[in-house]
Design an enzyme around this catalytic site. Structure first.
Site, PDB file in Angstrom:
ATOM      1  N   HIS A  87      28.240 -17.840  27.999  1.00  0.00           N
ATOM      2  CA  HIS A  87      29.583 -17.833  28.532  1.00  0.00           C
ATOM      3  C   HIS A  87      29.624 -16.954  29.789  1.00  0.00           C
ATOM      4  O   HIS A  87      28.745 -16.114  29.987  1.00  0.00           O
ATOM      5  CB  HIS A  87      30.550 -17.298  27.467  1.00  0.00           C
ATOM      6  CG  HIS A  87      31.985 -17.524  27.782  1.00  0.00           C
ATOM      7  ND1 HIS A  87      32.487 -18.758  28.113  1.00  0.00           N
ATOM      8  CD2 HIS A  87      33.043 -16.669  27.799  1.00  0.00           C
ATOM      9  CE1 HIS A  87      33.783 -18.653  28.332  1.00  0.00           C
ATOM     10  NE2 HIS A  87      34.147 -17.391  28.151  1.00  0.00           N
ATOM     11  N   ASP A 141      39.532 -13.629  30.823  1.00  0.00           N
ATOM     12  CA  ASP A 141      38.738 -14.847  30.633  1.00  0.00           C
ATOM     13  C   ASP A 141      39.571 -16.060  31.009  1.00  0.00           C
ATOM     14  O   ASP A 141      40.373 -16.543  30.205  1.00  0.00           O
ATOM     15  CB  ASP A 141      38.272 -14.951  29.174  1.00  0.00           C
ATOM     16  CG  ASP A 141      37.253 -16.060  29.021  1.00  0.00           C
ATOM     17  OD1 ASP A 141      37.047 -16.831  29.974  1.00  0.00           O
ATOM     18  OD2 ASP A 141      36.665 -16.155  27.915  1.00  0.00           O
ATOM     19  N   CYS A 200      33.032 -22.881  31.942  1.00  0.00           N
ATOM     20  CA  CYS A 200      33.397 -21.473  32.065  1.00  0.00           C
ATOM     21  C   CYS A 200      32.958 -20.863  33.389  1.00  0.00           C
ATOM     22  O   CYS A 200      33.674 -20.073  33.979  1.00  0.00           O
ATOM     23  CB  CYS A 200      32.839 -20.677  30.899  1.00  0.00           C
ATOM     24  SG  CYS A 200      31.059 -20.752  30.768  1.00  0.00           S
TER      25      CYS A 200
END
Lengths: 303, 673
Positions: free
Chosen positions: B465, B480, B423
């Site tokens: 994250h 995202d 991520c």
């Protein structure tokens, strides 16, 4: 009951100055239990047993226990009769109505066991032959508490077979004077007149079971039993069998006092002689004092 | 010489056990020499008890005391403060045992033991620690019961029973005091050094940092929603924003010349403009929830966007996140109201805007070229963002926890060469691209998702994250890029995503996330207990107490609290008293027993003390001795009582009971005559 008073008076005329113990012994007899007398020699144990036998006209035998005694010396032997070609039992001294087992702790555990079993079963079995013991059948055993050398102390499980344990103790000074001044006690015992016949005694024993014990009284007895179990100064509490014995002794005590119902005082009167020898104090405790102390702490009437 | 009251031998075992148990946590946490000291003391004591050794004299004791003080100084560099103080008191506690001769010493030792018990709670506050301390209390109380039991034949076991009953009886009272006694904010701030570095977010993000976090299943925080929780794809727990990029590392950005007051508002003083703007937009649906954070040693807190809270000591930062006024060293609970629509009130102008567009002077030229290409093709910012997401979706990007290491132009290398990343790689390169294309953007770090356990969510370190926020149409919009590459990471959470993946691929990746079902279930139960402990016991602070008391008492006034306290304590003590009294009277009294008791009490009032075990006849005799005039009446009563109690069976009928009562009253009258 007049006859009982008379019997007590008779025995009291030869065993001087011990009315309480005589009453306990009589109660034990009436409750159908066996009696253990713990005393030094010469305190009148034999006289007491013999006198009891006389006033109830019981068939009386006395056995002096020794360490070389065998069970057969008590129970008897079975013999082969060549004429009839059958075994027959030659009865030992146990086949009597009142057996005085003198110094029972001198015999080996095996011999003790034979007697105690006969006491419990009220019959003797030898080589497959079973013979009932006479009725009534009482054992008065004596034990010397001081000299322990060469003796086999009765284990607690055996002590339980005796309904009561009493001790006579030294006479009071004035009683002793009377004793010294008096004549031959042996002679006096032989002159005692029977007051109650054996058959009458059997009836009295049956009557003891009918003495009324109310719910309140049973509660009290139960509380006493419970107290011995809850108190950890004792290593173990009284068994239910001991409880039944206590109640039976109390009933007999009430009957001696001419009542057809049991009072708490009756239970208290027989309590030490019934409970003490069945209880053991943990180290350092005095079992007699502890047993007595329960009478001071267990409420007679629940508060 | 004064008489020494010996400590009974049956109490010594408990005392020794209590000393060991209360010192144990300190022996485990504290410096090594403490175990040595306790072993020395216990060994010495054992030899003294076997008469092989004498208790130490004054000189030796003084030397040991000095040694303990010096050792504490050596270990901590000071003698005060929680750690050093606890070490010192535990050492002195052990030494006191060497001085134990009489009962007086034992009292001192036991009281000291209770104090050492309290120090355990400074460092351990979990439910197990509480149980352990209660166990220590039982042991200490057993020793206390033991030294006060003079019967030499007492057995040790009974002391434990007495102590256990006492502690059990004390627990409800403790609970009442816990709930009702006004809670005071700590007078001093204890800065406990937990000594271990916590895993968690840090104030900067460089490649590989978040993926390291995912190896840890440690709890980050727990959340309990009022009502249903948002779906997993909406659970973005914001912690930090990174606005400054130096080519490899993202850091928190602070516009030059601004001080903290400009970026934080804690509800005190006049509200700054940006806060008022947010408040003006505060409308629409809201999520209400309570977060219980594990100690993180950091100041930032986690919440959904845009969080409002009214807890003292918590502030809202200008980048829409919560910040505590001190590092979170113990577990911290706070209530939050998150209003997604309030994001419309955000502002971005001047220096801040410049900051959110800032990039290093050079480097990552290929990425810049790509961004410039997009800019040419799309005039609309939104279309450009979609194009970027489409790029991530369509190009062969892989989501992996073990990306190949990259050096140099990290963004370029990732975007065009390796294309395997986690991520942070996606968030970092996406934000870079946006800025290069002229759209203000920032990286947000926090946690995403959370597993549900009963009525709350657990968020663990592996839920860590990073994502992006871009400035679109006057507000920050969450984007995202990881979701474009690996949607199941967002929908199902990392654990499930990795499990699916390893099932598909059959490789060992993500094996750490598959746990034995039974163990997992046990773990979840333990966590459930721990959560409720954190929530109800540790989380019971001033505000919670005020809320609860307001609900219970209507209004919180000193009088009401005092009355409630008194009432509750009275209630519990009378319940306990009833319980104790009832044990003695398990069956209800029967009529005759009541009659007997009445007479006894009447006689007692007139000064006749009777033994506990008195019988009817004993009572009669006692009355006759004290009041000879009442002898006849007493006999009258006694005979009838015995008749009813022992001659008749069952409870007597009413008429006879009344008759007995009449005789009782006649007896009482006779006492006066």
């Amino acid at each position: 009951m007049q006859a009982l008073d008379k019997a007590l008076a008779q025995v009291g005329s030869v065993v001087l100055g011990k009315p309480e113990q005589l009453k306990l012994a009589l109660a034990c007899l009436l409750a159908g239990g066996h009696l253990l007398i713990e005393d030094l020699p010469g305190m009148g144990k034999t006289t007491l047993a013999h006198a009891l036998a006389r006033v109830f006209r019981l068939d009386y035998r006395r056995v002096q226990f020794t360490s070389d005694m065998l069970p057969a010396d008590i129970l008897g032997v079975s013999l082969f009769d060549p004429e009839s070609g059958q075994f027959s039992l030659r009865e030992g001294p146990v086949f009597s109505q009142l057996l005085l087992a003198d110094e029972i702790n001198r015999a080996t555990p095996k011999t003790q066991g034979a007697l105690l079993e006969a006491m419990e079963e009220r019959q003797v079995t030898l080589d497959g032959l079973t013979r009932p013991l006479p009725s009534p059948f009482f054992v008065v055993a004596t034990q010397n508490p001081v000299t322990q050398a060469g003796t086999f102390v009765l284990p607690e499980s055996q002590l339980d077979r005796f309904l009561m344990r009493i001790s006579l103790g030294y006479p009071a000074p004035e009683v002793e004077l009377q004793l010294l001044a008096g004549g031959d006690l042996r002679e006096a015992v032989r002159e005692l007149r029977p007051v109650i016949e054996p058959a009458g005694l059997v009836k009295l024993v049956a009557h003891v079971g009918k003495v009324r014990a109310s719910r309140d009284l049973l509660d009290y007895v139960q509380r006493l039993l419970e107290a011995t179990r809850a108190d950890d100064r004792f290593s173990a509490g009284l068994s239910p069998r001991a409880g039944l014995g206590l109640l039976r002794a109390a009933r007999a005590w009430a009957l001696i006092h001419n009542r057809d119902y049991v009072l708490p005082e009756d239970v208290q009167a027989v309590w030490p002689s019934v409970a003490e020898h069945r209880l053991q104090a943990r180290e350092g405790g005095q079992v007699a004092a502890l047993t007595q102390s329960l009478l001071q702490t267990v409420p007679v009437v629940r508060a | 010489m004064a008489r020494i009251y010996q400590v009974p031998s049956h109490a010594r075992g408990w005392l020794t056990l209590a000393i060991i148990a209360t010192s144990l946590p300190q022996l485990i946490d504290g410096p090594w020499w403490q175990s040595l000291l306790l072993l020395l003391v216990l060994g010495w004591r054992a030899l003294v008890d076997r008469q092989r050794l004498l208790l130490p004299g004054r000189v030796v004791r003084l030397a040991l005391l000095l040694a303990t003080v010096v050792a504490t100084w050596q270990s901590f560099g000071r003698l005060h403060g929680p750690e050093a103080g606890t070490a010192l008191i535990t050492g002195l506690f052990a030494l006191k045992y060497l001085e134990l001769v009489g009962k007086r010493d034992a009292y001192v030792l036991i009281v000291l033991g209770y104090f050492v018990c309290a120090t355990i709670l400074l460092f351990h506050q979990g439910p197990l620690a509480a149980l352990y301390v209660i166990g220590c209390l039982v042991l200490l109380t057993a020793s206390l019961a033991g030294i006060n039991y003079s019967d030499t034949h007492a057995r040790g076991r009974q002391h434990l029973g007495v102590a256990a009953v006492m502690v059990l009886q004390a627990l409800p009272l403790a609970a009442i005091l816990f709930v009702l006694v006004p809670r005071v904010a700590p007078l001093w701030n204890m800065h406990l050094d937990s000594g271990q570095a916590r895993t968690g977010m840090s104030d900067s993000m460089s490649p590989g940092q978040v993926s390291r976090l995912t190896e840890s299943a440690e709890l980050a925080f727990r959340v309990q929603f009022d009502g249903p929780a948002p779906p997993p794809s909406q659970r973005y727990w914001r912690g930090l924003t990174y606005g400054y990029f130096d080519g490899t590392t993202w850091r928190q950005a602070r516009p030059p010349g601004w001080d903290e007051r400009d970026t934080l508002y804690d509800g005190r003083g006049p509200a700054p403009d940006w806060y008022r703007a947010l408040r003006n937009a505060d409308q629409g649906p809201a999520w209400r929830y309570r977060v219980i954070m594990a100690p993180s040693q950091q100041r930032w807190l986690y919440a959904l966007a845009v969080p409002f809270t009214d807890l003292d000591g918590l502030a809202l930062a200008r980048d829409l996140r919560l910040v505590a006024d001190a590092p979170v060293t113990g577990s911290l609970g706070y209530r939050v109201r998150s209003v997604p629509a309030a994001g419309a009130g955000a502002t971005l102008d001047g220096a801040e805007r410049t900051l959110m567009l800032g990039l290093p002077e050079q480097g990552n030229e290929r990425a810049r070229a790509l961004a410039a290409d997009w800019r040419r093709r799309y005039t609309d910012d939104r279309a450009l963002v979609n194009a970027a997401l489409g790029y991530f979706r369509e190009q062969p990007f892989f989501y992996t926890l073990e990306p190949p290491p990259v050096a140099g132009d990290t963004v370029d290398r990732f975007l065009f060469d390796t294309r395997r990343g986690f991520c942070e790689h996606y968030a970092s390169s996406f934000t870079f691209l946006m800025r290069a294309a002229g759209i203000p953007a920032r990286v947000v770090a926090g946690y995403q998702g959370g597993e549900s356990n009963g009525d709350y969510l657990q968020v663990r370190q592996y839920d860590a994250h990073a994502w992006s926020e871009v400035w679109l149409a006057g507000r920050w919009v969450r984007v995202d890029p990881t979701g474009a590459v690996a949607p199941d990471r967002i929908e199902l959470g990392l654990r499930q995503a990795m499990r699916n993946r390893s099932a598909d691929q059959g490789d060992g990746e993500g094996a750490a996330f598959g746990r034995l079902p039974v163990l997992f279930q046990l773990q979840q139960w333990a966590d459930y207990v721990d959560f409720n402990w954190q929530k109800w016991v540790l989380g019971y602070r001033q505000e919670e107490q005020r809320d609860l008391l307001e609900r219970l008492l209507g209004a919180v006034t000193p009088t009401r609290i005092a009355l409630a306290l008194l009432g509750a304590v009275l209630l519990v003590t009378s319940l306990l008293a009833l319980l104790v009294l009832n044990r003695r009277r398990d069956q209800p009294a029967r009529p005759l027993e009541r009659e007997f008791r009445r007479l006894r009490q009447a006689l007692g009032k007139r000064g006749l003390g009777l033994p506990e075990a008195v019988s009817a006849a004993g009572l009669e005799a006692a009355v006759a001795r004290r009041w000879p005039a009442a002898t006849a009446a007493a006999g009258h009563w006694r005979r009838y009582f015995e008749h009813l109690a022992y001659r008749e069976d069952g409870d007597p009928p009413r008429a006879e009971r009344l008759q007995l009562a009449r005789r009782r009253r006649a007896l009482i009258r006779a006492l006066r005559g």
